[in-house]
Design an enzyme around this catalytic site. Structure first.
Site: not given
Lengths: 411, 432
Positions: A147, A216
């Site tokens: 990322e 998440h």
């Protein structure tokens, strides 16, 4: 990162009382895209979608739709009459995002997409499905799981002439890209003395889903909000999802577009013609008299559900979807506060340091004199989102709490 | 300097600490052992005499370079590596870098610039050797030790000095400072304070070059990006992530490691499990080259090869330059940890002295010509200081400019107007 994404199937529409997953805009109370004059005693159906064009409008609502009172005019608001004559087309929120993205990619060859599984897989929430086949593997780039580096790569590409759209498979993963987002995305235009622009869009699903576990289920808007030089917007309906996506891509500023895992399957009818939603504006969902409820993303639907109950109890809440998380649209918000004198903020961020906390401060600073009572802010608990369904339910704000809060505010 | 281009140098030991080499021509210098008992720092690096550095089969091009160079040396052919013009250009650039940085130190101690200033003294051969081969449209990405990279790329000394003084005529309007040198015109993409964070930016610039060629169909777009960073960065995740992506997509980028053995006070040997950085290239599918970074001509030869590879679309290269910084990490660093003998060893390999010797011995230039260049550079640097001194400091109205490319990003104020339309905003007194 996530081990095993199930794509669209995992993103179930969160609307708890809905018997079906998708819904249609029914009789509309009002159109969300413009501020309305006060309406008295309307009977309405508080709908999950505040949609656009609909030929089923009851006469009152249709008349109301003709009136445009908006201090800050923009393209999106310019043609209510013409849009009511076109039928538009129905689609789901993730399809709306894709439509917006595809249209912008058709329009400008410099727009490209980067992210994990955006290409051949079509995106873990299918937002980029079909785009790699159409535009090629370089324009819809499947990146390795890195990322920080691919976000930085997007920023470097933006500095040198491209207009990348970077997807975080889940917003939480962008914590790994914080270095690049804060230092380079936000600050580089300034530290270079204005020489380099970074027209990047960083988007992805965040928020609390259905038992996805703590990592998440993060709300990164609260972590990013202090970064100078970026704009943050949150979409909540297919209409504004497409509009914000397009506006974000066209913007010269770096924009972070927050989507919500549970909203991808919302269905709505949206116009056929080209439109954008102004990045800095809030959306009036339901005008009212008694209390201003400020919300965004998924909590908008909890609020509208609570609004149903409240109306039955005789309250008239004004619901505003703030949409622009950074900067706040103090005009729309201010006008509402000046009218109702009571503010309730309903958000999914955690209590400490969330968007609600900033919004409370901003309203207090600017509109203190207009408040009859202290601002109430309903946020998620300062707790890592538990896996157990019951516990998870208690961490986020539920409609019953919203009803209680309004009753308390209006005492 | 004449013995410089031996094949052995390419396989040479990168770390003179703890190691006496039979192949190095300066093996007479013995180094004191570091006193630390920690395993990393006392480990001996054993390289066999047949040591060529470890290349995978994919690094064929590197062998080609050493072959070429070997040829040149063994034939003792009259063909030199540079022409007179090139030699003078290189010399001027080296001297500019050195003189500028020395002036920075002076100005810092006189209170004209503040904060963290990281000087490049000693490493000039890397900057000159690489950047002088680039075109204007090629990009350079650096770290906080970026003054000389900007100068080599063509940013005027005046603009850099003004930036350091924090004046509005600086290349970044005084908003960036020493660690954030940017130039759109010369394609200097920074200037980054955190190590490693420039490497993805460089990867992005290289991606744009490839995109322009393949998607936008600008067939002649062969822009190359150079990413400069140090030995400390080579233990950072962003380095490895970008090596992977660059090799995967064959991006036109060269990763230039300026291995000066020290990351502030951390010796490279104490921080790295395998200190031979060039070996990490083949692990990702690109050639890894080690070169003597104190010798501008050697660097230039390697750079030609690596940049040529990138331009032809053959992908990235990792080049490790063995170099040294004569000063501390920054002007705030007392520089007490480094062994004086080590410093002396590298001072004897000063790139400017070396090139001067080469030019004179090979009759490419006379003492007088070189002196003229030095004088010219002195004047350039003096002029830069004067210019910076006389330039104005930024006005308050500059505070809120450049935060957003589109100032609508500051949002809509309570009165319904965009904040950037508020007159206080342009005065810099608005609160946003």
């Amino acid at each position: 990162m996530a081990t095993g994404f199930h794509g669209v199937g995992a993103a179930v529409a969160a609307l708890s009382s809905s018997p079906s997953n998708s819904f249609d805009s029914k009789k509309l109370l009002c159109s969300p895209r413009r501020s309305f004059p006060v309406r008295k005693g309307a009977s309405f159906v508080a709908d999950r979608s505040d949609g656009s064009v609909n030929l089923d409008l009851n006469p009152k609502a249709r008349r109301a739709q003709q009136l445009i009172v908006n201090a800050v005019a923009n393209k999106a608001d310019s043609s209510p009459a013409s849009s009511s004559s076109k039928p538009g087309h129905e689609l789901l929120l993730f399809e709306a995002l894709r439509e917006g993205l595809e249209e912008e990619m058709d329009r400008d060859p410099r727009v490209c997409v980067m992210g994990e599984d955006v290409g051949h897989y079509g995106g873990s929430y299918k937002v980029t499905r079909g785009l790699a086949e159409k535009f090629g593997d370089l324009r819809v780039l499947d990146t390795p799981i890195a990322e920080n580096s691919f976000t930085g790569m997007g920023i470097g590409a933006a500095m040198t002439g491209l207009r990348p759209v970077v997807e975080g498979m889940n917003m939480g993963f962008l914590l790994l890209a914080f270095n690049q987002i804060s230092n380079n995305c936000g600050m580089l235009h300034y530290t270079s003395g204005g020489q380099f622009t970074i027209p990047i869009v960083i988007r992805g699903p965040g928020g609390v889903g259905r038992q996805l576990g703590a990592e998440h289920s993060q709300r990164l808007e609260s972590y990013f909000q202090s970064i100078p030089g970026i704009q943050m917007v949150a979409c909540s309906t297919p209409y504004n999802a497409k509009g914000l996506m397009k506006a974000a891509i066209r913007s010269e500023n770096p924009v972070i577009l927050f989507e919500h895992v549970l909203l991808y399957n919302l269905k709505e009818r949206i116009p056929d013609e080209d439109y954008i939603c102004n990045l800095e504006e809030a959306e009036m969902v339901r005008p009212g008299e008694h209390v201003t409820i400020l919300t965004y993303s998924r909590m908008r639907y909890h609020v509208m559900q609570a609004a149903k109950t409240l109306v039955n109890k005789g309250y008239d809440p004004e619901v505003i979807d703030i949409r622009s998380l950074k900067p706040f649209d103090l005009h729309t918000i201010g006008n509402s506060v000046k009218k109702t004198h009571r503010v309730l903020i309903v958000e999914e961020c955690m209590r400490t340091g969330g968007i609600g906390a900033s919004l409370t401060a901003a309203i207090t600073e600017n509109f203190h004199d207009y408040l009859d009572t202290p601002i109430m802010c309903l946020s998620s608990q300062d707790v890592p989102t538990p896996y157990a369904g019951t516990l998870e339910e208690w961490t986020v704000v539920q409609p019953a709490q919203i009803v209680t809060a309004v009753e308390q505010l209006c005492k | 300097m004449a013995s410089a281009f031996s094949a052995a140098k390419f396989s040479a030991q990168p770390f003179p600490l703890n190691h006496t080499s039979t192949t190095s021509h300066d093996s007479s210098i013995v180094f004191a052992k570091p006193t630390s008992l920690f395993l990393g720092s006392t480990r001996k690096l054993r390289l066999t005499s047949s040591s060529k550095f470890n290349l995978s089969r994919r690094s064929g091009t590197v062998d080609a370079v050493s072959d070429v160079v070997k040829q040149k040396k063994s034939k003792s052919s009259p063909s030199l590596l540079i022409t007179k013009e090139e030699g003078l250009e290189l010399y001027e650039d080296l001297v500019l870098g050195r003189a500028f940085e020395d002036m920075c130190a002076q100005m810092y101690y006189r209170g004209k610039m503040f904060g963290f200033v990281h000087l490049y003294n000693g490493q000039e051969a890397v900057s000159t050797g690489f950047i002088k081969l680039l075109k204007q449209q090629d990009s350079v990405v650096s770290t906080y030790r970026d003054h000389v990279h900007a100068l080599s790329k063509g940013v005027p000394a005046r603009a850099v000095m003004s930036e350091l003084f924090g004046k509005t005529t600086g290349c970044c309007r005084g908003q960036g400072g020493s660690m954030h040198m940017f130039s759109r015109e010369h394609n200097v993409l920074g200037g980054f304070a955190f190590i490693g964070e420039g490497i993805p930016i460089a990867t992005g610039a290289a991606f744009t070059s490839k995109y322009k060629r393949e998607v936008l169909k600008e067939a002649d777009c062969d822009h190359v990006t150079l990413a400069f960073f140090g030995d400390g960065t080579c233990n950072n995740g962003q380095f490895f992530e970008c090596l992977n992506m660059a090799a995967l997509w064959k991006l036109p980028i060269v990763f230039v490691v300026e291995n000066n053995l020290w990351a502030i006070g951390m010796s490279h040997l104490r921080a790295t499990s395998d200190p031979q950085i060039y070996k990490k290239g083949p692990a990702f599918g690109m050639p890894g080259i080690h070169v003597d970074g104190m010798d501008v001509l050697k660097v230039r030869e390697v750079a030609k090869e690596a940049i040529g590879r990138a331009r032809r679309g053959e992908g990235p290269t990792l080049v490790e330059c063995e170099t040294y910084r004569f000063r501390g990490h920054s002007l705030a660093d007392p520089d007490e940890l480094r062994d004086p003998a080590e410093k002396a060893h590298y001072a004897a390999r000063d790139p400017i002295t070396a090139l001067k010797k080469y030019l004179i011995e090979n009759s490419l230039a006379s003492e007088a010509e070189l002196k003229t260049i030095e004088k010219k550079i002195d004047e350039v640097v003096e002029d830069a200081v004067e210019f910076a001194d006389e330039s104005p400091v930024p006005a308050r109205s500059q505070l809120l400019e450049n935060v957003f490319a589109d100032p609508k990003g500051f949002g809509i104020g309570p009165d319904g107007r965009y904040r950037c339309e508020d007159p206080k905003f342009t005065e810099g007194t608005a609160h946003v």
